[in-house]
Design an enzyme around this catalytic site. Sequence first.
Site: not given
Ligand code: CP
Ligand code: NVA
Length: 308
Positions: A225, A294
Amino acid sequence: MQHFLDIHKTDPDALRGMIGQARTMKDGRGDRPRGARDDDQPLAGRMVALIFEKPSTRTRVSFDVGVRQMGGETMVLSGADMQLGHGETIADTARVLSRYVDMIMIRTFDESTLLEMAEHASVPVINGLTNRTHPCQIMADVMTYEEHRGPIAGRKVVWTGDGNNVCASMLQAAGQFGFDFTFTGPDKLAPEDEFIRFSREKGVRVTLETDAFRAVEGADLVMADTWVSMHDPQSTRERRHNQLRPYQVNQRLMEAAKPDALFMHCLPAHREEEVTGEVMDGPNSVVFDEAENRLHAQKAVMRWCLGV
Ligand code: CP
Ligand code: NVA
């Protein structure tokens, strides 16, 4: 009605049931257009509020489309535009929204906002990401792994980089779905002890390994991530990049995992930072199936919340 607040707070049989239903609903859609409604309309006549205090592409669009496919309607609200952003309490906001809508999904900063919303709402509340966890993402991730490789139980999942909110939910899922979990990243960025303990007490192996290459040996799934999350101060950016560069998922690291290991990323990705474009677009990457799932996983979560 039930809230969907976190993976570790939800009964494992219920989680498993939601993954099964998501799969059935996905298969049942066949290749009909994305905007077409499902045959059954479990959310007919229902209104769902989607509250965002942080940016979103996937969560926003997948919830919106999912509700519509199931026959319901949505209202997308930005926290800053609501009275919530101007001093009205979370408790009062929860009580008021509960008089208008049938379910609330909220993406926010502090977990306490989500918990207070859930405590005072008389309709189901869904966690659409907090600084601490991101359970909807992990429902899609488990579904995606199983779609490609069969049961996740007993597999080895390796999380690389920052032990952030998405990492925390995956770690909780290890205990609930019965897979081994290895975190590889700097000690200071390791996930919280509380979540490590939770999964260890459920009997799965949780390992912290600072060497990325040792960590991915025997891995069935490698995950990454962003190195800087939405709630992290921008001032940490440079330090994070220096600390996390050894944990970049590149072809060399993927080759140290099992040959059929999958790569997942919740997205948005920062290509050539936490993952190379070569891995993202490579044969082991399932990131776009993960993004699609999702939609399906959250439809099952919403049905479970409403009992429909
Ligand atoms: N993965 C995820 O939650 O993406 P967004 O921030 O675009 O919703
Ligand atoms: N770890 C990231 C996830 C985004 C979907 C955030 O919190 O920005």
